[in-house]
Design a protein around this motif. Sequence first.
Motif, PDB file in Angstrom:
ATOM      1  N   ALA A 179      28.225  52.062  75.785  1.00 29.23           N
ATOM      2  CA  ALA A 179      27.953  52.855  74.590  1.00 29.23           C
ATOM      3  C   ALA A 179      26.461  53.100  74.444  1.00 29.23           C
ATOM      4  O   ALA A 179      25.637  52.236  74.754  1.00 29.23           O
ATOM      5  CB  ALA A 179      28.486  52.166  73.352  1.00 29.23           C
ATOM      6  N   GLY A 180      26.136  54.289  73.942  1.00 25.47           N
ATOM      7  CA  GLY A 180      24.788  54.643  73.551  1.00 25.47           C
ATOM      8  C   GLY A 180      24.802  54.933  72.070  1.00 25.47           C
ATOM      9  O   GLY A 180      25.622  55.709  71.582  1.00 25.47           O
ATOM     10  N   LEU A 181      23.906  54.301  71.337  1.00 26.76           N
ATOM     11  CA  LEU A 181      23.830  54.433  69.889  1.00 26.76           C
ATOM     12  C   LEU A 181      22.424  54.904  69.530  1.00 26.76           C
ATOM     13  O   LEU A 181      21.452  54.205  69.811  1.00 26.76           O
ATOM     14  CB  LEU A 181      24.147  53.080  69.241  1.00 26.76           C
ATOM     15  N   VAL A 219      27.963  57.499  71.537  1.00 31.31           N
ATOM     16  CA  VAL A 219      28.704  58.038  72.676  1.00 31.31           C
ATOM     17  C   VAL A 219      29.238  56.855  73.462  1.00 31.31           C
ATOM     18  O   VAL A 219      28.493  55.926  73.788  1.00 31.31           O
ATOM     19  CB  VAL A 219      27.806  58.916  73.576  1.00 31.31           C
ATOM     20  N   THR A 220      30.539  56.883  73.766  1.00 28.52           N
ATOM     21  CA  THR A 220      31.138  55.851  74.605  1.00 28.52           C
ATOM     22  C   THR A 220      31.572  56.492  75.915  1.00 28.52           C
ATOM     23  O   THR A 220      32.038  57.629  75.934  1.00 28.52           O
ATOM     24  CB  THR A 220      32.343  55.176  73.916  1.00 28.52           C
ATOM     25  N   ARG A 253      28.020  47.180  77.788  1.00 27.21           N
ATOM     26  CA  ARG A 253      26.592  47.375  77.543  1.00 27.21           C
ATOM     27  C   ARG A 253      26.440  48.331  76.369  1.00 27.21           C
ATOM     28  O   ARG A 253      27.061  49.389  76.343  1.00 27.21           O
ATOM     29  CB  ARG A 253      25.916  47.952  78.786  1.00 27.21           C
ATOM     30  N   LEU A 254      25.602  47.954  75.400  1.00 24.85           N
ATOM     31  CA  LEU A 254      25.282  48.793  74.257  1.00 24.85           C
ATOM     32  C   LEU A 254      23.791  49.053  74.281  1.00 24.85           C
ATOM     33  O   LEU A 254      22.983  48.120  74.206  1.00 24.85           O
ATOM     34  CB  LEU A 254      25.677  48.101  72.946  1.00 24.85           C
ATOM     35  N   VAL A 255      23.416  50.318  74.412  1.00 27.55           N
ATOM     36  CA  VAL A 255      22.016  50.714  74.428  1.00 27.55           C
ATOM     37  C   VAL A 255      21.714  51.408  73.111  1.00 27.55           C
ATOM     38  O   VAL A 255      22.460  52.287  72.676  1.00 27.55           O
ATOM     39  CB  VAL A 255      21.718  51.651  75.625  1.00 27.55           C
ATOM     40  N   VAL A 289      20.900  42.751  65.878  1.00 25.80           N
ATOM     41  CA  VAL A 289      22.082  42.328  65.122  1.00 25.80           C
ATOM     42  C   VAL A 289      23.361  42.638  65.893  1.00 25.80           C
ATOM     43  O   VAL A 289      24.306  41.846  65.898  1.00 25.80           O
ATOM     44  CB  VAL A 289      22.105  43.002  63.730  1.00 25.80           C
ATOM     45  N   LEU A 290      23.394  43.787  66.568  1.00 26.96           N
ATOM     46  CA  LEU A 290      24.588  44.217  67.300  1.00 26.96           C
ATOM     47  C   LEU A 290      24.569  43.788  68.764  1.00 26.96           C
ATOM     48  O   LEU A 290      25.439  44.171  69.539  1.00 26.96           O
ATOM     49  CB  LEU A 290      24.741  45.735  67.206  1.00 26.96           C
ATOM     50  N   GLN A 291      23.569  43.019  69.147  1.00 29.76           N
ATOM     51  CA  GLN A 291      23.390  42.547  70.511  1.00 29.76           C
ATOM     52  C   GLN A 291      23.285  43.699  71.500  1.00 29.76           C
ATOM     53  O   GLN A 291      23.871  43.683  72.577  1.00 29.76           O
ATOM     54  CB  GLN A 291      24.510  41.578  70.895  1.00 29.76           C
ATOM     55  N   GLY A 292      22.510  44.696  71.093  1.00 32.11           N
ATOM     56  CA  GLY A 292      22.278  45.852  71.942  1.00 32.11           C
ATOM     57  C   GLY A 292      20.926  45.768  72.626  1.00 32.11           C
ATOM     58  O   GLY A 292      20.073  44.968  72.256  1.00 32.11           O
ATOM     59  N   GLU A 293      20.766  46.590  73.616  1.00 33.96           N
ATOM     60  CA  GLU A 293      19.519  46.678  74.378  1.00 33.96           C
ATOM     61  C   GLU A 293      18.698  47.842  73.830  1.00 33.96           C
ATOM     62  O   GLU A 293      19.193  48.956  73.717  1.00 33.96           O
ATOM     63  CB  GLU A 293      19.867  46.913  75.848  1.00 33.96           C
TER      64      GLU A 293
END
Length: 111
Positions: free
Chosen positions: A3-5, A15-16, A48-50, A62-66
């Motif tokens: 995912a890209g946030l 976007v997933t 992976r969350l970017v 907080v969301l454990q994203g990069e």
Amino acid sequence: MFAGLDVGSRTIKLVTFDKAIRESFIVETGVNPLSRCRQLIFGVNYERLVVTGYGRHLVAPVLQGEVVTEIKAFAAGARYLIPDCHTVIDIGGQDSKVILLASQGEVQKFE
């Protein structure tokens, strides 16, 4: 699933994708961007969350994203979608950017 946030000043985009884009969402940032982001990703575990954008440093830990800068994300996304892309123009809610990409897709210069 990846995912890209993008947490912008006016909107939040998600976007997933795996090998192709699976879903995309756009919501208003509102007064509590972290709450909006939690609603968007609720119930999904991403490999992976970017996180990019104006609110990336608020949301990513907080969301454990990069955390990734918008400039790098634009370069990677543009080259993924259009392999011979050399220029990216972003007109956002808070600022605008022009990014020039080198022959291998890396950021050459931005203003």
